[in-house]
Write an enzyme that holds these catalytic residues in place. Structure first.
Site, PDB file in Angstrom:
ATOM      1  CD  GLU A 146      10.096  13.436  -3.055  1.00 49.08           C
ATOM      2  OE1 GLU A 146       9.557  14.010  -2.071  1.00 49.08           O
ATOM      3  OE2 GLU A 146       9.442  12.855  -3.942  1.00 49.08           O
ATOM      4  CB  SER A 155      11.657  -5.937   6.570  1.00 45.66           C
ATOM      5  OG  SER A 155      11.218  -5.600   5.248  1.00 45.66           O
ATOM      6  CB  CYS A 174       1.515   5.055   6.025  1.00 47.10           C
ATOM      7  SG  CYS A 174       1.531   4.870   4.213  1.00 47.10           S
ATOM      8  CE  LYS A 189      10.686   1.613   4.916  1.00 48.64           C
ATOM      9  NZ  LYS A 189       9.299   1.632   5.440  1.00 48.64           N
ATOM     10  CE  LYS A 193       7.909   3.743   2.326  1.00 47.14           C
ATOM     11  NZ  LYS A 193       6.629   3.756   3.065  1.00 47.14           N
ATOM     12  NE  ARG A 227       5.620  -3.343   0.153  1.00 47.26           N
ATOM     13  CZ  ARG A 227       5.985  -2.945  -1.057  1.00 47.26           C
ATOM     14  NH1 ARG A 227       5.988  -3.818  -2.052  1.00 47.26           N
ATOM     15  NH2 ARG A 227       6.343  -1.695  -1.275  1.00 47.26           N
ATOM     16  NE  ARG A 234       2.396   0.195  -1.031  1.00 49.64           N
ATOM     17  CZ  ARG A 234       2.520  -0.612   0.017  1.00 49.64           C
ATOM     18  NH1 ARG A 234       3.721  -0.858   0.521  1.00 49.64           N
ATOM     19  NH2 ARG A 234       1.470  -1.165   0.576  1.00 49.64           N
ATOM     20  CB  CYS A 246      -0.016   0.911   2.889  1.00 54.88           C
ATOM     21  SG  CYS A 246       1.354   0.889   4.057  1.00 54.88           S
ATOM     22  CE1 TYR A 303      11.082  -3.995  11.719  1.00 56.65           C
ATOM     23  CE2 TYR A 303      12.702  -3.740   9.964  1.00 56.65           C
ATOM     24  CZ  TYR A 303      11.428  -3.552  10.450  1.00 56.65           C
ATOM     25  OH  TYR A 303      10.480  -2.913   9.683  1.00 56.65           O
ATOM     26  CB  CYS A 328       0.490   4.961   0.762  1.00 52.13           C
ATOM     27  SG  CYS A 328       1.641   3.589   0.955  1.00 52.13           S
TER      28      CYS A 328
END
Length: 327
Positions: free
Chosen positions: A230, A271, A117, A245, A192, A202, A214, A119, A310, A127
């Site tokens: 998609e 996140s 990406c 996501k 996404k 971010r 976005r 961004c 994570y 992006c």
């Protein structure tokens, strides 16, 4: 006469024997953030336990991942320099490219996935290329192809484009093939959503948009059928794996994609989902281990084959840090 379903719940051993869904270390993909500089290991304020690593400290993180038998990482880079075209994203000596080479030298068998990406690398935080306040689709594809090829040249095992430009899988597949990387698979961020759950990322990637949002390229969270379109488009354009996501609020979408498309499917436990659980656990409101294992098992039950999370290192420890450990 009534069915006695409790018979198969009478002991832990029996419950494990008849368990329908297994969560394994082999399902995990661990996100890693690399930054410019020296001797840096800095915790992301909104993501306890997640760190920025400079390249001279990265080996210790990779060794920890290897020791826990986590099979794959996905690399995100935070460059020192940003510009309108995100040129550090496709620089041969870019932070991600150097990190990939370093990791593959240290751990050849560890699967290294490159997030593709712009961004994190653009000064406007979008992006793609911005002209007159609009993110331009087709000119952005050219830079995404350059980025993917540079990542493959550095040694990335998998390219994971996350930009949500129309035609991005087709462009990247064609670019990789032309450059001689036809063997490198694409894990497409096919579905996404423009989600509020991305906030802490971010913070970690220093990638917040400097204007607007976005929503003109990431999906409306209310849409289900659009997700199928998609995914179908990305498959037709050459994707080898699909991703949804975020994960928690989109288990229905994960299930539908898995039912419809015979492709490996990943879910990104993002996140904001991570931060919420961490915050609740730190306040003593929930049992972190039990909640995380239940959540990730739920993602598997919904149809995810792979989970970007994570929590990967923690989960591997809870499962015993063994190659074939499962819950």
């Amino acid at each position: 006469m009534f069915e006695r379903l409790r018979r198969l719940r009478s002991s832990d051993t029996i419950r494990r024997m008849v368990r329908e869904t297994q969560l394994s270390v082999n399902d995990l993909i661990y996100p890693v953030f690399v930054v410019e500089g020296e001797n840096i290991k800095e915790e992301v304020p909104s993501m306890p336990g997640v760190y920025h690593f400079s390249l001279d400290r990265l080996d210790e993180e990779i060794e920890a991942v290897r020791s826990l038998h986590i099979p794959a990482i996905i690399v995100f880079g935070v460059p020192r320099h940003k510009d309108a075209l995100g040129s550090e994203a496709y620089a041969e000596q870019g932070i991600v490219q150097r990190a990939i080479r370093q990791v593959k030298e240290q751990a050849p068998d560890l699967v290294v996935i490159a997030d593709t990406c712009l961004c994190q690398y653009t000064d406007h935080g979008h992006c793609g290329i911005v002209e007159d306040g609009q993110v331009k689709n087709d000119p952005s594809l050219e830079l995404l192809v350059k980025t993917a090829v540079s990542q493959a040249r550095a040694g990335a095992d998998v390219i994971a484009p996350s930009n949500m430009m129309d035609g991005f899988v087709y462009a990247i597949r064609h670019g990789l093939d032309e450059a001689g990387y036809e063997h490198v698979p694409i894990m497409s961020y096919a579905v996404k959503y423009a989600s509020a759950f991305y906030g802490p990322f971010r913070d970690a990637a220093h990638s917040a948009p400097q204007f607007g949002d976005r929503k003109t390229y990431q999906m409306d969270p209310a849409n289900r059928l659009e997700a199928l379109r998609e995914a179908q488009a990305d498959i037709e354009q050459g994707a080898d794996m699909l991703m949804v996501k975020p994960a928690m609020a989109y288990m229905d979408v994960i299930r539908e994609l898995k039912d419809r498309f015979p492709y490996p499917l990943a879910a990104y436990n993002v996140s904001g989902e991570y931060a919420m659980i961490k915050a609740a656990a730190q306040n003593g409101w929930i049992n972190e281990q039990e909640v995380v294992l239940e959540l990730l098992t739920g993602l598997k039950r919904a149809g995810a084959d792979l989970i970007l999370t994570y929590f990967a290192k923690d989960v591997a420890k809870w499962l015993g840090g063994k190659h074939n450990a499962s819950f």
